[in-house]
Design a protein around this motif. Sequence first.
Motif, PDB file in Angstrom:
ATOM      1  N   PRO A 157     -10.102  -0.901  12.022  1.00 39.59           N
ATOM      2  CA  PRO A 157      -9.908  -2.026  11.090  1.00 39.59           C
ATOM      3  C   PRO A 157      -9.200  -1.601   9.804  1.00 39.59           C
ATOM      4  O   PRO A 157      -8.399  -2.379   9.257  1.00 39.59           O
ATOM      5  N   ALA A 158      -9.465  -0.397   9.305  1.00 41.50           N
ATOM      6  CA  ALA A 158      -8.810   0.045   8.074  1.00 41.50           C
ATOM      7  C   ALA A 158      -7.303   0.160   8.284  1.00 41.50           C
ATOM      8  O   ALA A 158      -6.508  -0.179   7.396  1.00 41.50           O
ATOM      9  N   ASP A 159      -6.907   0.626   9.460  1.00 40.66           N
ATOM     10  CA  ASP A 159      -5.482   0.739   9.771  1.00 40.66           C
ATOM     11  C   ASP A 159      -4.847  -0.650   9.880  1.00 40.66           C
ATOM     12  O   ASP A 159      -3.718  -0.864   9.433  1.00 40.66           O
ATOM     13  N   LEU A 160      -5.577  -1.589  10.469  1.00 47.12           N
ATOM     14  CA  LEU A 160      -5.095  -2.977  10.533  1.00 47.12           C
ATOM     15  C   LEU A 160      -4.910  -3.525   9.125  1.00 47.12           C
ATOM     16  O   LEU A 160      -3.875  -4.155   8.820  1.00 47.12           O
ATOM     17  N   GLU A 161      -5.900  -3.313   8.276  1.00 46.12           N
ATOM     18  CA  GLU A 161      -5.847  -3.854   6.912  1.00 46.12           C
ATOM     19  C   GLU A 161      -4.646  -3.282   6.148  1.00 46.12           C
ATOM     20  O   GLU A 161      -3.942  -4.009   5.441  1.00 46.12           O
ATOM     21  N   LYS A 162      -4.429  -1.979   6.351  1.00 46.33           N
ATOM     22  CA  LYS A 162      -3.304  -1.324   5.679  1.00 46.33           C
ATOM     23  C   LYS A 162      -1.976  -1.973   6.079  1.00 46.33           C
ATOM     24  O   LYS A 162      -1.104  -2.230   5.240  1.00 46.33           O
ATOM     25  N   ARG A 163      -1.841  -2.257   7.346  1.00 42.82           N
ATOM     26  CA  ARG A 163      -0.580  -2.836   7.827  1.00 42.82           C
ATOM     27  C   ARG A 163      -0.433  -4.302   7.426  1.00 42.82           C
ATOM     28  O   ARG A 163       0.677  -4.781   7.183  1.00 42.82           O
ATOM     29  N   LEU A 164      -1.553  -5.020   7.317  1.00 41.38           N
ATOM     30  CA  LEU A 164      -1.486  -6.390   6.804  1.00 41.38           C
ATOM     31  C   LEU A 164      -1.071  -6.393   5.338  1.00 41.38           C
ATOM     32  O   LEU A 164      -0.280  -7.232   4.897  1.00 41.38           O
ATOM     33  N   ARG A 165      -1.614  -5.456   4.574  1.00 42.27           N
ATOM     34  CA  ARG A 165      -1.291  -5.371   3.146  1.00 42.27           C
ATOM     35  C   ARG A 165       0.210  -5.181   2.946  1.00 42.27           C
ATOM     36  O   ARG A 165       0.806  -5.758   2.035  1.00 42.27           O
ATOM     37  N   ARG A 166       0.818  -4.370   3.810  1.00 43.96           N
ATOM     38  CA  ARG A 166       2.258  -4.094   3.666  1.00 43.96           C
ATOM     39  C   ARG A 166       3.122  -5.337   3.885  1.00 43.96           C
ATOM     40  O   ARG A 166       4.274  -5.381   3.474  1.00 43.96           O
ATOM     41  N   LEU A 167       2.560  -6.335   4.575  1.00 42.23           N
ATOM     42  CA  LEU A 167       3.353  -7.535   4.876  1.00 42.23           C
ATOM     43  C   LEU A 167       3.536  -8.417   3.654  1.00 42.23           C
ATOM     44  O   LEU A 167       4.370  -9.321   3.660  1.00 42.23           O
ATOM     45  N   LYS A 168       2.690  -8.199   2.643  1.00 38.53           N
ATOM     46  CA  LYS A 168       2.758  -8.969   1.396  1.00 38.53           C
ATOM     47  C   LYS A 168       2.684 -10.469   1.703  1.00 38.53           C
ATOM     48  O   LYS A 168       1.731 -10.924   2.293  1.00 38.53           O
ATOM     49  N   ASP A 169       3.699 -11.239   1.359  1.00 37.94           N
ATOM     50  CA  ASP A 169       3.586 -12.694   1.477  1.00 37.94           C
ATOM     51  C   ASP A 169       3.761 -13.200   2.912  1.00 37.94           C
ATOM     52  O   ASP A 169       3.704 -14.405   3.145  1.00 37.94           O
ATOM     53  N   ARG A 170       3.940 -12.307   3.874  1.00 39.52           N
ATOM     54  CA  ARG A 170       4.118 -12.758   5.260  1.00 39.52           C
ATOM     55  C   ARG A 170       2.795 -12.837   6.001  1.00 39.52           C
ATOM     56  O   ARG A 170       2.746 -13.234   7.163  1.00 39.52           O
TER      57      ARG A 170
ATOM     58  N   ASP B  69       5.020   4.108   3.820  1.00 38.02           N
ATOM     59  CA  ASP B  69       4.316   2.888   3.403  1.00 38.02           C
ATOM     60  C   ASP B  69       5.180   1.648   3.640  1.00 38.02           C
ATOM     61  O   ASP B  69       5.388   0.821   2.745  1.00 38.02           O
ATOM     62  N   ILE B  70       5.681   1.555   4.858  1.00 36.05           N
ATOM     63  CA  ILE B  70       6.564   0.440   5.221  1.00 36.05           C
ATOM     64  C   ILE B  70       6.068  -0.224   6.509  1.00 36.05           C
ATOM     65  O   ILE B  70       5.236   0.335   7.235  1.00 36.05           O
ATOM     66  N   SER B  71       6.581  -1.407   6.761  1.00 35.26           N
ATOM     67  CA  SER B  71       6.429  -2.025   8.076  1.00 35.26           C
ATOM     68  C   SER B  71       7.689  -1.733   8.879  1.00 35.26           C
ATOM     69  O   SER B  71       8.802  -1.926   8.378  1.00 35.26           O
ATOM     70  N   PHE B  72       7.503  -1.284  10.108  1.00 37.99           N
ATOM     71  CA  PHE B  72       8.646  -0.964  10.972  1.00 37.99           C
ATOM     72  C   PHE B  72       8.413  -1.640  12.318  1.00 37.99           C
ATOM     73  O   PHE B  72       7.833  -1.057  13.231  1.00 37.99           O
ATOM     74  N   PRO B  73       8.814  -2.913  12.442  1.00 37.27           N
ATOM     75  CA  PRO B  73       8.548  -3.636  13.700  1.00 37.27           C
ATOM     76  C   PRO B  73       9.137  -2.935  14.923  1.00 37.27           C
ATOM     77  O   PRO B  73      10.235  -2.372  14.864  1.00 37.27           O
ATOM     78  N   LEU B  74       8.386  -2.992  16.013  1.00 39.05           N
ATOM     79  CA  LEU B  74       8.839  -2.347  17.253  1.00 39.05           C
ATOM     80  C   LEU B  74      10.133  -2.971  17.773  1.00 39.05           C
ATOM     81  O   LEU B  74      10.847  -2.338  18.553  1.00 39.05           O
ATOM     82  N   ASN B  75      10.422  -4.191  17.316  1.00 36.42           N
ATOM     83  CA  ASN B  75      11.652  -4.869  17.766  1.00 36.42           C
ATOM     84  C   ASN B  75      12.890  -4.036  17.466  1.00 36.42           C
ATOM     85  O   ASN B  75      13.935  -4.229  18.080  1.00 36.42           O
TER      86      ASN B  75
END
Lengths: 389, 96
Positions: A157-170, B69-75
């Motif tokens: 879950p912590a890894d999920l949260e980290k990746r959600l945080r990076r999405l910002k307004d998305r 510290d980025i998002s890198f979509p698999l697409n």
Amino acid sequence: MSLFDKFKQFQDLKQQFDGMLPFGAVTEEILSPTQAIVNGQNVILAGTNNYLGLTFDPEAVAAAQDAVAENGTGTTGSRMANGTFAEHIKLEQELAEFFGTRSAIVFSTGYAATMGTSATLAGPGDVILLDADSHASIYDGVRLSGADIIRFRHNDPADLEKRLRRLKDREGDTLIIVEGIYSMLGDVAPLAEIAAIKRDYNAYLLVDEAHSMGVMGDKGRGAAEAAGIEADADFLVGTFSKSLGSIGGYCVSNHAELELIRFATRSYIFTASASPSVIASTRTTLRLMQERPELQRQLWKNAQRLYAELKNLGFEVGPQASPVVAVRTDDADKAAQWWQELFALGIFVNLVIPPASPAEFCLLRCSVSAAHSEAEIQDIIAAYATLTQ
Amino acid sequence: MAPNEPAETWKPNDLNTDYDQVLPKIITIVTTFVKDDLSVSQDTGLQADIRMASLQVMELVLEVEDEFDISFPLNRLPDIHTVRDLAQEVVVAVNQ
């Protein structure tokens, strides 16, 4: 360069396992939910996902027979054309009632349900965050979706949260996809933590209950019920081919839009609907599952015994006891040899090698059934014990 | 600066991050996936040279996402063949 060059890897694999049965085993006669004759050998079936052992239930068999006699062998068309029979609607109503949701969609296979919803719910401009160990049907679906696909580390879950945080307004356009029980190692998703994160980020949550429906929860509704987070699960998908002993799949939801999603899901629209006998036996086993909660208790008793005994024997098993009990080895040749030895001793399990396994290891995977007798579980344990000698 | 020397002043999300700063980090991460003594450079092919399976490439993406510290979509993976391709995509993502 040939069209067929890309298939050479499978030729290599075929040669590696040449003459071995696991990928060409033929079940010649099914004797019961737990026994069969496979390639001339009497075996205990220890890898069939027949969790509640309902495949030979007399009521389900009779319902299927009656349905064939009354409605024929097949619908010969898709749900959107001529393939919606009254029984498909009844099953959808019964599923919605069972899950306490506004509506349900019935698919022809579990793969079609999971792949179709994964491909349809999110689209271009949206984001899908999926558990790294997700089933192939989820990976296939999200690839078709056009959404941005981001993996998070398995059951973290912590890894999920980290990746959600990076999405910002998305984050509000994000669909999180997890499974209740993971099919290869049998570990359960930390759904309470995942649901809390989903709420914090205002995302959507889809839970694939393929291996947990009928297996978890007081009512058998699955891991979301067991974790008390059904209100947070926007979509529950699953299959009829495991606990319910037939074939087909479902998606249930409280969102009114599910009835619109039905019109957009290509794996629902462009395939023939389930045959009348399948729907009839599924409706029956759905009812039987609710009437016989003792089946789930027996399933877990068998599962906990097998898991504990294989662990005691020194095998590297999954992180927790569940009806999926998998022994791990990094050596593909040893895994194949072990499979052969178990088969020779009359035990049929699943041999799982990369890329079907979640990483670079191999698995000898058992799926326990409520129908396994104590003697059959003992025979499985005894066969595994010989591998350690 | 030589390509293999990490920039000491580099920070995640630095708007001035460019290819020469990203590349050494990418090479370090990719090297952890190499099973033999292959020396990784910007021209190294992830599948052609390192023979990374699709699962390994996805694991590599997890590591790269966390490092920068980025998002890198698999697409984006179908367009990633070499270390250079990956580094260039990361530069774009970091500067977004």
